[in-house]
Design a protein around this motif. Structure first.
Motif, PDB file in Angstrom:
ATOM      1  N   GLY A 148      33.730  54.912  30.647  1.00  0.00           N
ATOM      2  CA  GLY A 148      33.201  55.754  31.811  1.00  0.00           C
ATOM      3  C   GLY A 148      34.484  56.028  32.743  1.00  0.00           C
ATOM      4  N   TRP A 149      34.355  57.290  33.427  1.00  0.00           N
ATOM      5  CA  TRP A 149      35.136  57.727  34.365  1.00  0.00           C
ATOM      6  C   TRP A 149      34.527  57.837  35.614  1.00  0.00           C
ATOM      7  N   PHE A 150      35.261  57.270  36.807  1.00  0.00           N
ATOM      8  CA  PHE A 150      34.709  57.263  38.110  1.00  0.00           C
ATOM      9  C   PHE A 150      35.958  58.046  38.972  1.00  0.00           C
ATOM     10  N   ARG A 151      35.388  58.412  40.063  1.00  0.00           N
ATOM     11  CA  ARG A 151      36.495  58.888  41.130  1.00  0.00           C
ATOM     12  C   ARG A 151      36.120  58.501  42.559  1.00  0.00           C
ATOM     13  N   GLN A 152      37.203  58.503  43.162  1.00  0.00           N
ATOM     14  CA  GLN A 152      37.121  58.100  44.673  1.00  0.00           C
ATOM     15  C   GLN A 152      37.691  58.946  45.556  1.00  0.00           C
ATOM     16  N   ALA A 179      39.498  66.878  43.632  1.00  0.00           N
ATOM     17  CA  ALA A 179      40.767  65.894  44.092  1.00  0.00           C
ATOM     18  C   ALA A 179      40.412  64.459  44.637  1.00  0.00           C
ATOM     19  N   ALA A 180      40.782  63.461  43.696  1.00  0.00           N
ATOM     20  CA  ALA A 180      40.272  62.185  43.947  1.00  0.00           C
ATOM     21  C   ALA A 180      41.274  61.244  43.190  1.00  0.00           C
ATOM     22  N   ASN A 181      41.247  60.000  43.137  1.00  0.00           N
ATOM     23  CA  ASN A 181      41.772  59.082  42.351  1.00  0.00           C
ATOM     24  C   ASN A 181      40.762  58.812  41.290  1.00  0.00           C
ATOM     25  N   GLN A 240      43.560  51.062  36.953  1.00  0.00           N
ATOM     26  CA  GLN A 240      44.129  51.416  38.319  1.00  0.00           C
ATOM     27  C   GLN A 240      43.919  52.631  39.027  1.00  0.00           C
ATOM     28  N   GLY A 241      43.561  53.583  38.194  1.00  0.00           N
ATOM     29  CA  GLY A 241      43.452  54.748  38.591  1.00  0.00           C
ATOM     30  C   GLY A 241      44.563  55.681  38.620  1.00  0.00           C
TER      31      GLY A 241
END
Length: 123
Positions: free
Chosen positions: A34-38, A90-92, A115-116
């Motif tokens: 999976g991909w997540f963002r923050q 836009a996010a990590n 690690q992003g």
């Protein structure tokens, strides 16, 4: 390092980026990814997921039709193609390996995290 994300950068709104996440074979071959963002000041959110065999994919509503997740099991790599990028993207961005062969939107289902890689979208 078990998960290594790359491909982030600065792009103008409407542009594209492709993120890559290289994983160790031990945690990739039979696992959903999976991909997540923050973003700063915001909670981590689900972006996309893919099953071990690429048959099942899932996307957050905010990225449907613009982002595509894929994987190359021979290379132990998962990708996130991001098109028509918006400033709110836009996010990590983090890749993660699921505890099972399938992946879900809930981050608690993931055992390993990269690690992003930072994505910046200018308007």
């Amino acid at each position: 390092v078990q998960l290594q994300a790359s491909g982030g950068g600065l792009v103008q709104a409407g542009g594209s980026l492709r993120l890559s996440c290289a994983a160790s074979r031990r945690i990739f071959s039979n696992n959903g990814m999976g991909w997540f963002r923050q973003a700063p000041g915001k909670e981590r959110e689900f972006v996309a997921s893919i099953s071990y065999n690429s048959v099942v994919t899932s996307y957050a509503d905010s990225v449907k039709g613009r982002f595509t997740i894929s994987r190359d099991n021979a290379k132990n790599t998962v990708y996130l193609q991001m098109n028509s990028l918006k400033p709110e993207d836009a996010a990590n961005y983090y890749c993660a390996a699921s505890r099972t062969s399938y992946a879900r939107s809930d981050g608690s289902n993931y055992a390993y995290w990269g690690q992003g890689t930072q994505v910046t979208v200018s308007s």
